[in-house]
Write a protein that holds these residues in place. Structure first.
Motif, PDB file in Angstrom:
ATOM      1  N   PRO A   1       1.014   0.624  -0.404  1.00  0.00           N
ATOM      2  CA  PRO A   1       0.810   1.537  -1.535  1.00  0.00           C
ATOM      3  C   PRO A   1       2.114   1.968  -2.203  1.00  0.00           C
ATOM      4  N   ALA A   2       3.147   2.222  -1.396  1.00  0.00           N
ATOM      5  CA  ALA A   2       4.417   2.678  -1.964  1.00  0.00           C
ATOM      6  C   ALA A   2       5.132   1.559  -2.705  1.00  0.00           C
ATOM      7  N   LEU A   3       5.082   0.336  -2.178  1.00  0.00           N
ATOM      8  CA  LEU A   3       5.717  -0.793  -2.858  1.00  0.00           C
ATOM      9  C   LEU A   3       4.949  -1.188  -4.108  1.00  0.00           C
ATOM     10  N   ALA A   4       3.632  -1.217  -4.025  1.00  0.00           N
ATOM     11  CA  ALA A   4       2.810  -1.685  -5.139  1.00  0.00           C
ATOM     12  C   ALA A   4       2.781  -0.709  -6.305  1.00  0.00           C
ATOM     13  N   THR A   5       3.108   0.544  -6.068  1.00  0.00           N
ATOM     14  CA  THR A   5       3.149   1.537  -7.141  1.00  0.00           C
ATOM     15  C   THR A   5       4.568   1.806  -7.623  1.00  0.00           C
ATOM     16  N   GLY A   6       5.541   1.141  -6.997  1.00  0.00           N
ATOM     17  CA  GLY A   6       6.922   1.332  -7.407  1.00  0.00           C
ATOM     18  C   GLY A   6       7.562   2.576  -6.855  1.00  0.00           C
ATOM     19  N   THR A   7       6.862   3.271  -5.973  1.00  0.00           N
ATOM     20  CA  THR A   7       7.365   4.544  -5.447  1.00  0.00           C
ATOM     21  C   THR A   7       8.623   4.358  -4.618  1.00  0.00           C
ATOM     22  N   ILE A   8       8.735   3.248  -3.905  1.00  0.00           N
ATOM     23  CA  ILE A   8       9.948   2.946  -3.139  1.00  0.00           C
ATOM     24  C   ILE A   8      10.586   1.677  -3.675  1.00  0.00           C
ATOM     25  N   ASP A   9      11.873   1.524  -3.441  1.00  0.00           N
ATOM     26  CA  ASP A   9      12.664   0.432  -3.997  1.00  0.00           C
ATOM     27  C   ASP A   9      12.465  -0.840  -3.172  1.00  0.00           C
ATOM     28  N   PRO A  10      11.924  -1.903  -3.779  1.00  0.00           N
ATOM     29  CA  PRO A  10      11.752  -3.145  -3.031  1.00  0.00           C
ATOM     30  C   PRO A  10      13.076  -3.739  -2.557  1.00  0.00           C
ATOM     31  N   ALA A  11      14.161  -3.433  -3.249  1.00  0.00           N
ATOM     32  CA  ALA A  11      15.469  -3.927  -2.815  1.00  0.00           C
ATOM     33  C   ALA A  11      15.831  -3.381  -1.438  1.00  0.00           C
ATOM     34  N   ARG A  12      15.291  -2.218  -1.100  1.00  0.00           N
ATOM     35  CA  ARG A  12      15.578  -1.598   0.192  1.00  0.00           C
ATOM     36  C   ARG A  12      14.487  -1.860   1.224  1.00  0.00           C
ATOM     37  N   PHE A  13      13.221  -1.935   0.786  1.00  0.00           N
ATOM     38  CA  PHE A  13      12.110  -1.922   1.753  1.00  0.00           C
ATOM     39  C   PHE A  13      11.286  -3.209   1.822  1.00  0.00           C
ATOM     40  N   LEU A  14      11.440  -4.111   0.857  1.00  0.00           N
ATOM     41  CA  LEU A  14      10.597  -5.303   0.856  1.00  0.00           C
ATOM     42  C   LEU A  14      10.868  -6.211   2.055  1.00  0.00           C
ATOM     43  N   ALA A  15      12.140  -6.421   2.367  1.00  0.00           N
ATOM     44  CA  ALA A  15      12.492  -7.272   3.512  1.00  0.00           C
ATOM     45  C   ALA A  15      11.956  -6.672   4.811  1.00  0.00           C
ATOM     46  N   GLU A  16      12.033  -5.355   4.912  1.00  0.00           N
ATOM     47  CA  GLU A  16      11.515  -4.663   6.097  1.00  0.00           C
ATOM     48  C   GLU A  16       9.997  -4.835   6.200  1.00  0.00           C
ATOM     49  N   TYR A  17       9.322  -4.738   5.083  1.00  0.00           N
ATOM     50  CA  TYR A  17       7.871  -4.927   5.029  1.00  0.00           C
ATOM     51  C   TYR A  17       7.498  -6.334   5.484  1.00  0.00           C
ATOM     52  N   GLU A  18       8.175  -7.341   4.931  1.00  0.00           N
ATOM     53  CA  GLU A  18       7.862  -8.718   5.293  1.00  0.00           C
ATOM     54  C   GLU A  18       8.165  -9.006   6.750  1.00  0.00           C
ATOM     55  N   ASP A  19       9.236  -8.414   7.267  1.00  0.00           N
ATOM     56  CA  ASP A  19       9.580  -8.603   8.673  1.00  0.00           C
ATOM     57  C   ASP A  19       8.495  -8.032   9.586  1.00  0.00           C
ATOM     58  N   LYS A  20       7.998  -6.852   9.237  1.00  0.00           N
ATOM     59  CA  LYS A  20       6.950  -6.243  10.057  1.00  0.00           C
ATOM     60  C   LYS A  20       5.633  -7.012   9.947  1.00  0.00           C
TER      61      LYS A  20
END
Length: 370
Positions: free
Chosen positions: A324-343
């Motif tokens: 929800p946070a990534l898809a709404t732009g609430t958090i920066d994918p540059a910081r959290f996308l790699a972490e999301y994919e890793d998990k």
């Protein structure tokens, strides 16, 4: 929970069976058996933008130039700068959908892929979408509570949202959106082609423990084929809960104590009266949308999740935390996308993809397509 009804349909449901093509009945099937009666309604998705007409007219937006979701951005900038207290783009959990990016709705495979390869959870298109949404969010175009809203209607039901995304884009929905949007007129603008997604999201079934399943099937046939009974359920009693006006139109009585607003719940909308304000061609447009929508090349494929139940539960937990946070732009994918994919990878997303590919290959082979 549900009783297979193929035998009952053969004995008592001839008129019901004949009322819909096989592609609709596929929505009620599992393992080759029919378990439910689909309600004939919009069974196609036409991803669209919903735009308040007062702003569309004021800023002279040329909707003919809106071919992709990204094309709305200059208009969002105008709203942000010119309309105090108005949210340019309202959303909850974002608007990413495979339908916008040439990916099949039924199986995550590129529609033009000659050797169908199941895609991972996070595609290049999804990454680009997350980047776009974060850019819009930081510019103030998106409602700040987008990641936490539970109901999509909460993003626009106060009338102070200029644009939002509707994945279905069903004919006649402008009337429903107006009622939910503070009474403001809206215009639906498709940004992708229409795709047939089936009738599985709205069906009626017979309980496995039903004492009189044949009577239940007879009732379902009546509800779907008898115009008077269907409209009684949808609108109530003529003269008390609604009044006929001209042609197929009615005027509902908001103080009557009977208000469902759920024609799609009961049966076949081709039998319904139209509330005042509905487009005259709503039913015909719905039929046309269903018939013209592209049908998945994998229509009939059923993924069996039993072998990867644990992985699916783990992936769902990761998605609940990040998506929800990534898809709404609430958090920066540059910081959290790699972490999301890793998990996702650690949760077993790759194992699910492999199992889907295995089952898809077997299905294609059985169908003589591979």
């Amino acid at each position: 929970m549900f009783r297979p009804i193929d035998d009952l349909l053969g004995q008592y449901g001839g008129q019901l069976l004949a009322s819909m093509d096989e592609k609709y009945w596929n929505g009620g099937k599992l393992g080759g058996k029919t378990y439910a009666v689909p309600n004939y309604q919009i069974s196609a998705m036409r991803p669209s933008l919903v735009i308040q007409k007062r702003f569309l007219d004021k800023y002279k937006l040329d909707v003919g130039k809106l071919k992709r979701i990204e094309d709305i951005e200059p208009f969002l900038k105008q709203i942000k700068e010119g309309e105090k207290g108005v949210v340019p783009f309202g959303t909850t959990r974002g608007f990413y959908t495979n339908l916008l990016y040439g990916i099949d709705w039924n199986v995550p495979v590129y529609r033009n892929d000659p050797t169908p390869t199941v895609l991972p959870d996070v595609t290049a298109e999804m990454r680009a979408n997350f980047v776009l949404m974060h850019d819009w969010y930081t510019k103030g175009y998106i409602n700040e509570d987008a990641a936490t809203l539970k109901d999509a209607a909460q993003a626009y039901n106060n009338g102070n949202t200029a644009v939002w995304f509707d994945i279905t884009g069903k004919p006649g929905s402008e009337v429903e959106f107006k009622a939910a949007d503070g009474g403001y007129d809206v215009q639906l603008v498709p940004v992708a082609g229409s795709v047939f997604v089936g009738a599985g999201n709205s069906m009626n079934a017979i309980s496995r423990t039903s004492a009189h399943p044949e009577r239940a099937l007879m009732l379902l046939e009546l509800v779907n084929t008898d115009k008077q009974l269907y409209n009684l359920l949808v609108y109530g009693i003529e003269g008390k809960h609604y009044t006929k006006t001209t042609g197929n139109f009615i005027r509902t009585n908001p103080d009557s104590g009977y208000f469902t607003n759920t024609d799609w719940v009961f049966g076949d909308i081709r039998n319904e009266y139209l509330p005042e304000g509905s487009p005259p061609g709503k039913i015909e447009d719905t039929i046309r949308a269903n018939e013209e929508a592209a049908v998945s090349a994998f229509d009939g494929f059923e993924f069996d999740p039993d072998a990867v139940k644990t992985e699916i539960a783990n992936v769902r937990a990761v998605n609940d935390e990040y998506y929800p946070a990534l898809a709404t732009g609430t958090i920066d994918p540059a910081r959290f996308l790699a972490e999301y994919e890793d998990k996702l990878a650690k949760a077993g997303a790759g194992v699910i993809v492999q199992e889907k590919q295995k089952q898809l290959d077997a299905w294609l082979k059985a169908k003589g397509k591979k």
